[in-house]
Design a protein around this motif. Sequence first.
Motif, PDB file in Angstrom:
ATOM      1  N   LEU A 269       0.871  -1.168   0.000  1.00  0.00           N
ATOM      2  CA  LEU A 269       0.000   0.000   0.000  1.00  0.00           C
ATOM      3  C   LEU A 269       0.908   1.218   0.000  1.00  0.00           C
ATOM      4  CD1 LEU A 269      -2.798   1.289   0.292  1.00  0.00           C
ATOM      5  CD2 LEU A 269      -2.594   1.003   2.754  1.00  0.00           C
ATOM      6  N   LEU A 270       0.935   1.955  -1.104  1.00  0.00           N
ATOM      7  CA  LEU A 270       1.853   3.076  -1.286  1.00  0.00           C
ATOM      8  C   LEU A 270       1.214   4.359  -0.773  1.00  0.00           C
ATOM      9  CD1 LEU A 270       2.941   2.145  -4.919  1.00  0.00           C
ATOM     10  CD2 LEU A 270       4.056   1.494  -2.773  1.00  0.00           C
ATOM     11  N   THR A 271       1.963   5.122   0.036  1.00  0.00           N
ATOM     12  CA  THR A 271       1.422   6.316   0.680  1.00  0.00           C
ATOM     13  C   THR A 271       2.307   7.526   0.413  1.00  0.00           C
ATOM     14  OG1 THR A 271       2.596   5.788   2.731  1.00  0.00           O
ATOM     15  CG2 THR A 271       0.330   4.991   2.519  1.00  0.00           C
ATOM     16  N   ASP A 272       1.763   8.718   0.691  1.00  0.00           N
ATOM     17  CA  ASP A 272       2.545   9.934   0.463  1.00  0.00           C
ATOM     18  C   ASP A 272       3.440  10.288   1.648  1.00  0.00           C
ATOM     19  OD1 ASP A 272       0.689  10.946   2.276  1.00  0.00           O
ATOM     20  OD2 ASP A 272      -0.119  12.472   0.933  1.00  0.00           O
ATOM     21  N   ALA A 273       3.405   9.501   2.712  1.00  0.00           N
ATOM     22  CA  ALA A 273       4.339   9.643   3.825  1.00  0.00           C
ATOM     23  C   ALA A 273       5.250   8.427   3.868  1.00  0.00           C
ATOM     24  CB  ALA A 273       3.599   9.776   5.151  1.00  0.00           C
ATOM     25  N   GLY A 274       6.440   8.623   4.373  1.00  0.00           N
ATOM     26  CA  GLY A 274       7.388   7.521   4.476  1.00  0.00           C
ATOM     27  C   GLY A 274       8.436   7.807   5.527  1.00  0.00           C
ATOM     28  N   MET A 275       9.636   7.299   5.301  1.00  0.00           N
ATOM     29  CA  MET A 275      10.706   7.430   6.279  1.00  0.00           C
ATOM     30  C   MET A 275      11.088   8.877   6.545  1.00  0.00           C
ATOM     31  SD  MET A 275      13.964   6.244   3.942  1.00  0.00           S
ATOM     32  CE  MET A 275      15.205   7.087   4.936  1.00  0.00           C
ATOM     33  N   THR A 276      10.870   9.768   5.594  1.00  0.00           N
ATOM     34  CA  THR A 276      11.208  11.170   5.821  1.00  0.00           C
ATOM     35  C   THR A 276      10.232  11.834   6.785  1.00  0.00           C
ATOM     36  OG1 THR A 276      10.050  11.657   3.746  1.00  0.00           O
ATOM     37  CG2 THR A 276      12.446  11.561   3.666  1.00  0.00           C
ATOM     38  N   LEU A 278       8.248   9.714   9.121  1.00  0.00           N
ATOM     39  CA  LEU A 278       8.239   8.876  10.319  1.00  0.00           C
ATOM     40  C   LEU A 278       9.358   7.844  10.198  1.00  0.00           C
ATOM     41  CD1 LEU A 278       6.821   8.175  12.994  1.00  0.00           C
ATOM     42  CD2 LEU A 278       5.357   6.611  11.713  1.00  0.00           C
ATOM     43  N   LEU A 279      10.464   8.122  10.859  1.00  0.00           N
ATOM     44  CA  LEU A 279      11.664   7.295  10.736  1.00  0.00           C
ATOM     45  C   LEU A 279      11.678   6.105  11.691  1.00  0.00           C
ATOM     46  CD1 LEU A 279      14.441   7.031   9.350  1.00  0.00           C
ATOM     47  CD2 LEU A 279      15.373   8.520  11.145  1.00  0.00           C
ATOM     48  N   ARG A 280      10.894   6.152  12.751  1.00  0.00           N
ATOM     49  CA  ARG A 280      10.997   5.154  13.814  1.00  0.00           C
ATOM     50  C   ARG A 280      10.841   3.703  13.331  1.00  0.00           C
ATOM     51  NH1 ARG A 280       7.863   4.667  17.745  1.00  0.00           N
ATOM     52  NH2 ARG A 280       9.398   4.303  19.409  1.00  0.00           N
ATOM     53  N   PRO A 281       9.895   3.389  12.416  1.00  0.00           N
ATOM     54  CA  PRO A 281       9.805   1.994  11.973  1.00  0.00           C
ATOM     55  C   PRO A 281      11.092   1.501  11.312  1.00  0.00           C
ATOM     56  CG  PRO A 281       7.787   3.159  11.457  1.00  0.00           C
ATOM     57  CD  PRO A 281       8.766   4.201  11.903  1.00  0.00           C
ATOM     58  N   MET A 282      11.728   2.343  10.516  1.00  0.00           N
ATOM     59  CA  MET A 282      12.959   1.946   9.851  1.00  0.00           C
ATOM     60  C   MET A 282      14.134   1.921  10.831  1.00  0.00           C
ATOM     61  SD  MET A 282      14.688   3.718   6.514  1.00  0.00           S
ATOM     62  CE  MET A 282      16.041   2.950   5.612  1.00  0.00           C
ATOM     63  N   LEU A 283      14.190   2.878  11.761  1.00  0.00           N
ATOM     64  CA  LEU A 283      15.327   3.029  12.661  1.00  0.00           C
ATOM     65  C   LEU A 283      15.312   2.037  13.807  1.00  0.00           C
ATOM     66  CD1 LEU A 283      17.809   4.846  13.212  1.00  0.00           C
ATOM     67  CD2 LEU A 283      16.318   6.309  14.588  1.00  0.00           C
ATOM     68  N   GLU A 304      -7.398  -7.394   3.503  1.00  0.00           N
ATOM     69  CA  GLU A 304      -6.169  -8.083   3.135  1.00  0.00           C
ATOM     70  C   GLU A 304      -5.016  -7.573   3.984  1.00  0.00           C
ATOM     71  OE1 GLU A 304      -5.726  -9.051  -1.308  1.00  0.00           O
ATOM     72  OE2 GLU A 304      -6.766  -7.122  -1.285  1.00  0.00           O
ATOM     73  N   ARG A 305      -3.885  -8.288   3.902  1.00  0.00           N
ATOM     74  CA  ARG A 305      -2.682  -7.882   4.612  1.00  0.00           C
ATOM     75  C   ARG A 305      -1.836  -7.014   3.690  1.00  0.00           C
ATOM     76  NH1 ARG A 305      -4.045  -9.401   9.695  1.00  0.00           N
ATOM     77  NH2 ARG A 305      -1.904  -8.796  10.218  1.00  0.00           N
ATOM     78  N   TRP A 306      -1.350  -5.904   4.237  1.00  0.00           N
ATOM     79  CA  TRP A 306      -0.592  -4.943   3.439  1.00  0.00           C
ATOM     80  C   TRP A 306       0.685  -4.508   4.154  1.00  0.00           C
ATOM     81  CZ3 TRP A 306      -2.388  -3.641  -1.384  1.00  0.00           C
ATOM     82  CH2 TRP A 306      -3.738  -3.921  -1.663  1.00  0.00           C
ATOM     83  N   ASP A 307       1.730  -4.243   3.364  1.00  0.00           N
ATOM     84  CA  ASP A 307       2.893  -3.510   3.841  1.00  0.00           C
ATOM     85  C   ASP A 307       2.697  -2.060   3.413  1.00  0.00           C
ATOM     86  OD1 ASP A 307       3.920  -5.898   4.706  1.00  0.00           O
ATOM     87  OD2 ASP A 307       5.497  -6.016   3.191  1.00  0.00           O
ATOM     88  N   SER A 315      14.611   0.444   0.262  1.00  0.00           N
ATOM     89  CA  SER A 315      13.841  -0.763   0.563  1.00  0.00           C
ATOM     90  C   SER A 315      13.277  -0.748   1.971  1.00  0.00           C
ATOM     91  CB  SER A 315      14.714  -2.010   0.365  1.00  0.00           C
ATOM     92  OG  SER A 315      15.057  -2.160  -0.999  1.00  0.00           O
ATOM     93  N   GLY A 316      13.949  -0.050   2.878  1.00  0.00           N
ATOM     94  CA  GLY A 316      13.490   0.003   4.258  1.00  0.00           C
ATOM     95  C   GLY A 316      12.412   1.035   4.514  1.00  0.00           C
ATOM     96  N   ASP A 317      11.967   1.732   3.471  1.00  0.00           N
ATOM     97  CA  ASP A 317      10.970   2.795   3.660  1.00  0.00           C
ATOM     98  C   ASP A 317       9.578   2.191   3.793  1.00  0.00           C
ATOM     99  OD1 ASP A 317       9.711   5.236   3.815  1.00  0.00           O
ATOM    100  OD2 ASP A 317       9.707   5.577   1.649  1.00  0.00           O
ATOM    101  N   LEU A 318       9.344   1.580   4.960  1.00  0.00           N
ATOM    102  CA  LEU A 318       8.060   0.952   5.268  1.00  0.00           C
ATOM    103  C   LEU A 318       7.559   1.517   6.587  1.00  0.00           C
ATOM    104  CD1 LEU A 318       8.958  -2.748   4.418  1.00  0.00           C
ATOM    105  CD2 LEU A 318       7.513  -1.228   3.060  1.00  0.00           C
ATOM    106  N   LEU A 319       6.323   1.968   6.614  1.00  0.00           N
ATOM    107  CA  LEU A 319       5.737   2.501   7.841  1.00  0.00           C
ATOM    108  C   LEU A 319       5.101   1.408   8.689  1.00  0.00           C
ATOM    109  CD1 LEU A 319       4.064   5.752   6.440  1.00  0.00           C
ATOM    110  CD2 LEU A 319       6.266   5.517   7.615  1.00  0.00           C
ATOM    111  N   ALA A 320       4.715   0.324   8.060  1.00  0.00           N
ATOM    112  CA  ALA A 320       4.122  -0.801   8.782  1.00  0.00           C
ATOM    113  C   ALA A 320       4.189  -2.038   7.899  1.00  0.00           C
ATOM    114  CB  ALA A 320       2.678  -0.502   9.164  1.00  0.00           C
ATOM    115  N   ARG A 321       4.225  -3.196   8.524  1.00  0.00           N
ATOM    116  CA  ARG A 321       4.272  -4.465   7.793  1.00  0.00           C
ATOM    117  C   ARG A 321       3.071  -5.333   8.167  1.00  0.00           C
ATOM    118  NH1 ARG A 321       9.364  -5.871   5.639  1.00  0.00           N
ATOM    119  NH2 ARG A 321      11.079  -4.473   6.226  1.00  0.00           N
TER     120      ARG A 321
END
Length: 385
Positions: A269-276, A278-283, A304-307, A315-321
């Motif tokens: 699920l692609l969103t307009d927010a990411g690691m820039t 909210l960094l905490r999920p990646m960090l 359904e289940r979404w990342d 590749s690490g720019d994921l807010l949730a898995r």
Amino acid sequence: MSLPRAELLTAAARFGTPLYVYDAAELDAALARVRAAFGEARVFYAMKANPNLTLLRRLRAAGVGFECVSAGEIARAEHVGASGDALLINGPAKSAQEYAAGAQLGATLIVDRAEEVGLLPPRSKALVRVNPALAVSTHDHLATGAASSKFGVTLEQAPDVLRALRAAGHDARGLHVHIGSAIREAADFSAAFARVAELRPQTGNLEVLDVGGGWSVGADLPGIAREARAAAAVFGAQLWVEPGRYLVAQAGTLLTRVVGTKRTGRNFLLTDAGMTELLRPMLYGAQHPVTALWDDPQPETAGERWDVAGPACESGDLLARDVCLPSPHPGDLLAIAEAGAYGASMSSSYLTRSRPAEALWDGSDWILIRRRETPQELWAAEEIG
């Protein structure tokens, strides 16, 4: 997430996304919980969690002081009227500018290493930060009281550092211990306080015992407070606490819109927010509750289940898995909760992305408390020729 869906939709429509929104009532409620648990303890907000000036002014008006770890944070504290005993200066590698600014404001300086005794301005007020050398229930990057961390002096060194401060003419007020952030087990705090209390025969009575913060959102705050008060009583000391994330995490939500979807073995699920934003999920591998704010066209289905993936080429720019969501469409709105701490404060302009706007719900209306940056503002400091 305490704010109604309708208000979140209104904020996103008014200010655009990505957007940080805060609930003033939740901030006030978190502070009330801290004061109910810790009683007469002096409260200092760990500004690094979220330094927005509107939030700082609200906390200052409620009688909260600030813990600062940079010259910029000291300047923010002064800007909102904090000085003297409302101000702590912390950090393992303070600059000459930070020592001078802290001394000018009458702040208490937290000594992180023995060599700092010779660097403090004359007649400084000081606490000695002790590292209890504990393994605690949090991410390694957040464990500041581990033996391998860069923070504090050892239990064996602490009495000598206190004596050295006094010999140098400083006001050695007491000890400081902060073992990390987002700590899940109350027993970790009990163990740390017990180890520090063992220093009493060598230190004598102290004016202050500062037990930091680091409590997870769901921590047993009354239980932790009982142990902290008992430790302070051993020294005959006033208890100080430094909540950061605990005060602001649940008050803040990141709103982001769906850009599209992608199915390539996993559902993205692609969103307009990411690691820039909210960094905490990646960090830290942090997990934030994710809520769909759109109507499910098939409410009887589980979805359904979404990342949830951001726009960066990382590749690490994921807010949730692997979160379960109803069928999304471009333009739909997602709410990522418990984002009030280390969300906006860690946001960046990587990829020349403008940091998000921030808005506060005061109980009756939205107030814009930080406007979105423009690209021109991001490169203005580079136009020096």
